[in-house]
Structure formats: C-alpha cells, structure tokens
Design a protein around this motif. Structure first.
Motif, mmCIF file in Angstrom:
data_model
loop_
_atom_site.group_PDB
_atom_site.id
_atom_site.type_symbol
_atom_site.label_atom_id
_atom_site.label_comp_id
_atom_site.label_asym_id
_atom_site.label_seq_id
_atom_site.Cartn_x
_atom_site.Cartn_y
_atom_site.Cartn_z
ATOM 1 N N GLU A 286 -45.964 63.380 -71.105
ATOM 2 C CA GLU A 286 -46.370 64.110 -69.908
ATOM 3 C C GLU A 286 -47.854 64.430 -70.046
ATOM 4 N N ASN A 287 -48.534 64.505 -68.924
ATOM 5 C CA ASN A 287 -49.959 64.824 -68.978
ATOM 6 C C ASN A 287 -50.170 66.321 -69.130
ATOM 7 N N ARG A 288 -49.532 66.891 -70.119
ATOM 8 C CA ARG A 288 -49.670 68.301 -70.423
ATOM 9 C C ARG A 288 -49.093 68.564 -71.808
ATOM 10 N N LEU A 289 -49.426 69.700 -72.351
ATOM 11 C CA LEU A 289 -48.874 70.138 -73.626
ATOM 12 C C LEU A 289 -47.555 70.829 -73.341
ATOM 13 N N GLY A 290 -46.446 70.239 -73.803
ATOM 14 C CA GLY A 290 -45.146 70.777 -73.451
ATOM 15 C C GLY A 290 -44.080 70.477 -74.485
ATOM 16 N N GLY A 291 -42.872 70.331 -73.996
ATOM 17 C CA GLY A 291 -41.726 70.205 -74.881
ATOM 18 C C GLY A 291 -41.670 68.932 -75.691
ATOM 19 N N PHE A 292 -42.466 67.927 -75.308
ATOM 20 C CA PHE A 292 -42.466 66.666 -76.049
ATOM 21 C C PHE A 292 -43.632 66.594 -77.030
ATOM 22 N N LEU A 293 -44.091 67.740 -77.500
ATOM 23 C CA LEU A 293 -45.248 67.788 -78.391
ATOM 24 C C LEU A 293 -45.022 66.989 -79.665
ATOM 25 N N ILE A 294 -43.833 67.072 -80.232
ATOM 26 C CA ILE A 294 -43.560 66.367 -81.496
ATOM 27 C C ILE A 294 -43.676 64.862 -81.298
ATOM 28 N N LEU A 295 -43.080 64.340 -80.227
ATOM 29 C CA LEU A 295 -43.172 62.895 -79.959
ATOM 30 C C LEU A 295 -44.608 62.479 -79.660
ATOM 31 N N ASP A 296 -45.313 63.281 -78.873
ATOM 32 C CA ASP A 296 -46.704 62.941 -78.551
ATOM 33 C C ASP A 296 -47.592 62.998 -79.785
ATOM 34 N N ALA A 297 -47.362 63.979 -80.655
ATOM 35 C CA ALA A 297 -48.152 64.081 -81.882
ATOM 36 C C ALA A 297 -47.886 62.887 -82.794
ATOM 37 N N TRP A 298 -46.643 62.439 -82.858
ATOM 38 C CA TRP A 298 -46.318 61.251 -83.658
ATOM 39 C C TRP A 298 -47.068 60.024 -83.145
ATOM 40 N N ASP A 299 -47.067 59.837 -81.827
ATOM 41 C CA ASP A 299 -47.787 58.702 -81.255
ATOM 42 C C ASP A 299 -49.290 58.821 -81.496
ATOM 43 N N ALA A 300 -49.841 60.016 -81.259
ATOM 44 C CA ALA A 300 -51.291 60.191 -81.336
ATOM 45 C C ALA A 300 -51.809 60.066 -82.762
ATOM 46 N N LEU A 301 -51.075 60.608 -83.728
ATOM 47 C CA LEU A 301 -51.560 60.643 -85.107
ATOM 48 C C LEU A 301 -51.233 59.380 -85.879
ATOM 49 N N LEU A 302 -50.109 58.736 -85.570
ATOM 50 C CA LEU A 302 -49.665 57.619 -86.405
ATOM 51 C C LEU A 302 -49.420 56.337 -85.620
ATOM 52 N N SER A 303 -48.536 56.403 -84.640
ATOM 53 C CA SER A 303 -48.076 55.170 -83.997
ATOM 54 C C SER A 303 -49.211 54.393 -83.338
ATOM 55 N N ILE A 304 -49.966 55.041 -82.466
ATOM 56 C CA ILE A 304 -51.031 54.329 -81.739
ATOM 57 C C ILE A 304 -52.183 53.928 -82.656
ATOM 58 N N PRO A 305 -52.736 54.829 -83.503
ATOM 59 C CA PRO A 305 -53.848 54.395 -84.368
ATOM 60 C C PRO A 305 -53.470 53.295 -85.342
ATOM 61 N N LEU A 306 -52.283 53.377 -85.939
ATOM 62 C CA LEU A 306 -51.899 52.342 -86.907
ATOM 63 C C LEU A 306 -51.637 51.015 -86.210
ATOM 64 N N GLY A 307 -50.972 51.059 -85.044
ATOM 65 C CA GLY A 307 -50.773 49.826 -84.291
ATOM 66 C C GLY A 307 -52.086 49.238 -83.801
ATOM 67 N N GLY A 308 -52.995 50.105 -83.348
ATOM 68 C CA GLY A 308 -54.302 49.627 -82.919
ATOM 69 C C GLY A 308 -55.120 49.060 -84.056
ATOM 70 N N SER A 309 -54.957 49.612 -85.264
ATOM 71 C CA SER A 309 -55.678 49.092 -86.424
ATOM 72 C C SER A 309 -55.278 47.653 -86.717
ATOM 73 N N ALA A 310 -53.973 47.370 -86.646
ATOM 74 C CA ALA A 310 -53.509 46.005 -86.897
ATOM 75 C C ALA A 310 -54.051 45.040 -85.848
ATOM 76 N N ALA A 311 -54.052 45.459 -84.576
ATOM 77 C CA ALA A 311 -54.573 44.597 -83.521
ATOM 78 C C ALA A 311 -56.070 44.378 -83.667
#
Length: 634
Positions: free
Chosen positions: A236-261
């Motif tokens: 969601e385009n806000r800080l809310g109930g999905f903070l844990i999932l968004d933090a996982w994507d922001a800190l690990l999933s997206i940067p690590l996937g982007g690094s490989a690409a």
C-alpha cells in the motif's frame, strides 16, 4: 509462437526483404509485429529487427532488440500501444552512429504526455518486467559511495560528522537519480528522508556512545524503505499493517534481486564493448605514462628540498594506509552491489509492488492458525496468574507512589528488583498482543479484542508503577545513561499500549503508522537531548540543592564531550569537596591528554568531529594549566 516463455498471443512478422521502404530512412525497411492489442513499428537502415519479448495484453510494455545501422544513418524505434492497454500516443528514441540498445516501453503515458522509452542493456533478462537500465554515470559513482560508506560510516573512527556528510551525499545522489528516472515521490514520502537527515545530523552535534550504533542501524534500514516508498513498490502507498512484508521487500528482496540483474546487465555491457574499451584504453594510458611521471617526480625531488620532504611524508602515509584502504575496498564490494540493487531494483519495479493489498491480506489470513479456543485456553490462565500476582503485591508495589521503603531493603534493591520484573511482564504482554493480532483466526475477533484490552490495561498499570519506582531510584542516586534509556523505552511502551487500546475501540485506526511515528519522534528527541550534558547537569544541580546525598563522578567518565563543562565547573568550584574536585580533575586530565595527542598528530581523523567535541577541546585547552598541573591521582 512462444518467445521467452510468453505465448499469450500469436506473433506475425513481415520480413525486411518483403517490406516497403520507410520514409525518412534511405534504403530502410519496415518490420511490423502484432500481438493482441499492441503494435510495434521499427524503421532502420540495412539493419535487422529482432523481437525478443512480447509482453501480455495488460499493457505492461514491449521489448525490442535491434542491431546497429550499417550506414550510420538515424534509426527510430516507435512504440504505439492500443487503447486496450490504457495508453494513446507514441514514444520514440533516436540514436545515430552507435548500436541501438534494446528498448523497453514504459506504459502509463497519455496523448499529451507520452510514456518514456528507456534504453535497456538488460532487456533480455528473463523475469524482469521493466528490465534493468544501467545509467553509466551512476554506475561509475555507486562504487565510490560503497567505498565511502565503509570508510566513513561502517568503519567508524568515531561516528561523527562523517555520518552526516555521507548521508547528505547519499540523499543528493538519490534525488538526482529520482529526477533522472522521472520518479516523483509524494510529499509524505519526503518525511522519511527528513527523519533520516535529522537523525544523521545528530552525529555532527553530539557523541552518544550508548545510542549511536542502534541509531546508525535504523538509518541504514530506513534508506531502502524510503526508496520503496518513493518508487511505489510497497503493498500500500502508506505505512500500515503490511509493514513487515514491505520491509522484507525493501531491505532484502528487491535489492538482492536487483543486484543479480545488475551483474548480468554489467556483463552484457562489457561484452558489447561499451565499457571495456574505455577501461582498457584508460589503463593503457596510465601504464604508458607512469614511467614518465615517476621520472618527473625524481627530478622535482632533486630540485627542491621542500618537495622531497613532502614526497617522503606522503610515501610513508601511503604505505601505512595502503593495507587499510585495500581492506576497505574489498569490504565495499558487497555494499556497492547492494546499492546497485537498491537503485536499479526499485526503479525496475517502479509502480509494481510484489503483491496487491488483497494478496497480502490473503497471505495474512493463511497465517491465522490459532482457533479461539486455543487462544482462550492459553491466555486466560496467564491473565489469572497476573491478576493474582498483582493483588498479592498491591501494597508492595504501591509503596512506590508513597515514597515508602520496605523494611530491610535499600532504594537500589527496591527499585531494581521490582522494576525489571515489571518490565519483563510488560514485554511478555506485548508479545501476546502481537501474537493474537497476527495468528488468531478472524472468528475469534471479539475474544481477541477482550484479551488485547485486558493485557493492555494490565501492562499500562505495570509500566506506570515501574516508572514511579525508577523515578524514586533516580531521585536518590541520580541519573545514568542506562536509567535514562530504560525510562525512555518504558514511556514508548506506554504510548504503544495506549494506542493499542484506541485501536481496539476504533479498528480503522492505523496502529502501525502511529506507533512508528511515536517511536521515530521519541528517538529524535533522545538523540538531540545530549544526554552527555543532561546527566551531569542534573546530578551536579541535585547534589548542590541537597536532593542527592552524594555525587558519583565515575558515571561521567564514559559520557561524551558534553560532560566536560560541568566537570570543569566542579574542578574549579572551591566550595566543592576536595575529593570531588580531584576526581573531576582526574577525568579531565585523561581528556586533556587525548586532546594534546590529537593536536600533535597532523593527520588527525576528521570523521569523529562533533560540535560538542570541538567545544570540549577548546575548554580543555583554555584550562590546560589547571588540569595538567600534576599527574592524575591514583
């Protein structure tokens, strides 16, 4: 036809040999590829157009690979998406005299403002909807940022102004990157950047050894989340109930996937010779001119004694720091790779979160495995135990509000014994509330609210009693960093439990956002309070007023530079006890000796400079005669 695993639509291709001549390109040909609701027209001169990827009919875009025009004329790639994709108008890119890079259409434009066509040397990467488009200016600069992060921030040398300088450089780089990639964060997103900058600025003002590591880690964690918010890749385009999932994507999933690409894109760029030739010629030029440069240096050393002395000093320092710099350069490699993934990964996923709110809600529902009966059976006995414990100890705990001391106990034993037990119970209650919120089934909603409300009220009562006991402890023994930090944390927990009660009665209340906001504001308040000055100010004033029976100066030894002014005041106050004055002088003697060593070192490390440290050094130099009058007392 199946291309790159996508076979939603048939693909019809008109070969270059059979196509009519295209206006505007001499001897050109037109290849047309149709796929459902999208059409791509490619005009080139004696070149072959190869379609590598056809996106589905949802308007996600089309990828086109081209070869270089053989006669050096201009080639134009135009992409027109049908009305079914939600976009009208055309976008194009024109290149001349160089290889036409693969192009990726970015959907979402309008007739008045067409969407952009991005050059993309990694468009052939499978699984990347928008691809990774390397900007070679940023590509050359990010390794510098990675090295400076290790040298100025991670390695330390005393966390001071270097943290602020690096954060400002990084923020400027991020804003330039957003502008170059047409990323327009909302005004609310800049609040994250503002918090990051304010937190980093505190390192220039004060030294807080107890908090600086935690604060630094929070700043590092907040940066990827800021990128995720700016590029709209949160659930969601806000800080809310999905903070844990968004933090996982922001800190690990997206940067690590982007690094490989990015590694694949960088490798493709080297193979095409776009970077390798430039690097090769640069290294060749350095190797050829190095003997000439060294010969000139020898002649200049022989011609001038001052230059010879400077050369010797630089050579000695370079030899001493060579190993250190090599180590830092090696450590910066993973940091640089992470930065690549952060910048390019979030940009490639711009506007495309990993999951929709509905998918995230479905995932959360699948985690709700605890039936209401299980929760009731597990928590009800615990609540009864809490209630029995609270009733049996009512008089003992409530003595804290009256300022009474139980028989046979000192204030230290009384406060410490009750305080930490009550803090532990409050922490257990918070874990139980979070467990109920995450894992209790929806059918147990009423029961979950009742238990959450009961646990919150019980915790608030325990926290209030704990804080009163801590205030009693501070009133008799003074402030210390641990006592202040623990009290601050208990106030934060109190606010969380109060917000939790509000959420029980008002389910639409955004508990996560307001709890995070409260924690962020309180953390900044703690950073800017300068506890190195606050603690000695309170203790010395309370001792002079008679509120403290004794003044313990040993607790000031490990405080930051903010304690120096009050230590000087104690040392110079002739009405103070002689033992206290000598203890203050001993602490100041250690600090003055360190300042003298720094003054003698011409290459003083600037990274640990702070405003409070500069003021402390000036005071120690001004009173060095009194401080260094004799050796420190043993």
């Amino acid at each position: 036809m199946n291309m790159n695993g996508i076979n939603e639509h048939a693909v019809n291709t008109v070969s270059a040999d059979d196509a009519p001549e295209s206006g505007g390109c001499a001897g050109g040909a037109v290849n047309t590829v149709e796929s459902g609701n999208a059409a791509i027209s490619v005009a080139e001169s004696d070149a072959v157009a190869v379609i590598s990827t056809i996106k589905p009919a949802d308007g996600a875009g089309v990828t086109v690979n081209m070869t270089e025009p053989t006669d050096g004329t201009v080639a134009t790639v135009s992409v027109i998406e049908s009305s079914g994709g939600g976009t009208s108008g055309a976008v194009s890119v024109v290149e001349s005299g160089a290889a036409i890079e693969p192009a990726v259409y970015v959907s979402g434009g309008t007739k008045e403002k067409p969407a952009r066509l991005r050059l993309d040397p990694a468009a052939e990467l499978a699984g990347e909807p928008a691809g990774i488009s390397l900007d070679w200016r940023f590509t050359a600069f990010l390794p510098v940022m990675g090295f400076l992060f290790i040298k100025w921030v991670a390695k330390g040398g005393g966390h001071g102004i270097s943290v602020t300088v690096f954060t400002l450089m990084f923020a400027a780089t991020a804003l330039l990157w957003f502008k170059a990639r047409d990323i327009r964060p909302s005004k609310g997103v800049y609040l994250y950047l503002g918090w990051i900058l304010l937190a980093a600025l505190s390192f220039t003002l004060y030294r807080n050894p107890m908090l600086e590591t935690v604060l630094l880690l929070l700043i590092i964690a907040a940066v990827p989340y800021f990128f995720a918010a700016a590029c709209e890749v949160r659930t969601e385009n806000r800080l809310g109930g999905f903070l844990i999932l968004d933090a996982w994507d922001a800190l690990l999933s997206i940067p690590l996937g982007g690094s490989a690409a990015c590694l694949s894109a960088f490798s493709a760029g080297l193979k095409r010779g776009r970077l390798s030739k430039g690097v090769l010629f640069t290294l060749l030029g350095v190797l050829l001119t190095l003997p000439v440069t060294m010969g000139v240096a020898i002649l200049l050393r022989q011609a001038d004694a001052a230059f010879d002395a400077l050369w010797l000093r630089l050579n000695q320092r370079f030899t001493l720091t060579l190993t250190d710099n090599i180590t830092q350069a090696l450590l910066s490699l993973p940091a640089t790779l992470y930065l690549f993934g952060l910048f390019y990964g979030t940009n490639a996923r711009k506007g495309s979160p990993s999951r929709t709110p509905e998918q995230a809600a479905a995932l959360a529902n699948r985690c709700r495995l605890l039936p209401g009966a299980f929760a009731a059976g597990g928590i009800t006995p615990l609540l009864c135990m809490y209630a029995l414990f609270f009733l049996s100890q009512t008089a003992y705990f409530l003595d804290a509000f009256k300022g009474l001391l139980p028989v046979g106990m000192t204030y230290a034993e009384y406060a410490r014994r009750g305080f930490f037990e009550l803090c532990t119970v409050s922490g257990i209650n918070l874990v139980l509330i979070v467990t109920l919120a995450l894992f209790a089934r929806r059918g147990a909603g009423i029961m979950r609210k009742i238990y959450t409300l009961t646990l919150s009220l019980f915790s608030i009562a325990l926290i209030v009693i704990s804080l009163r006991k801590m205030l009693l402890y501070i009133g008799y023994y003074g402030l210390t960093p641990k006592r202040l930090a623990t009290s601050w944390f208990m106030v934060f927990l109190l606010l969380v439990f109060l917000l939790n009660i509000l959420w029980v009665f008002r389910p639409s209340f955004n508990l996560v956002r307001w709890s995070a906001a409260a924690g962020a504001v309180m953390l900044l308040m703690f950073c800017y309070a300068d506890i190195s000055a606050l603690i000695p100010n309170y203790n010395v004033d309370a001792y002079r007023d008679g509120r403290l029976a004794q003044l313990d100066l040993d607790i000031l030894r490990d405080l930051g530079d903010g304690a120096t002014p009050r230590l000087l005041e104690v040392m110079l106050d002739e009405e103070m006890d002689g033992g206290l004055r000598e203890s203050a002088r001993m602490i100041l003697w250690e600090r003055a000796s360190q300042v003298r060593r720094q003054d003698m070192d011409a290459a003083m490390d600037w990274r640990g400079w702070t405003l409070a440290g500069s003021r402390s050094g000036r005071l120690l130099r001004e009173h060095s005669t009194q401080i260094l009058a004799g050796p420190p007392a043993l």
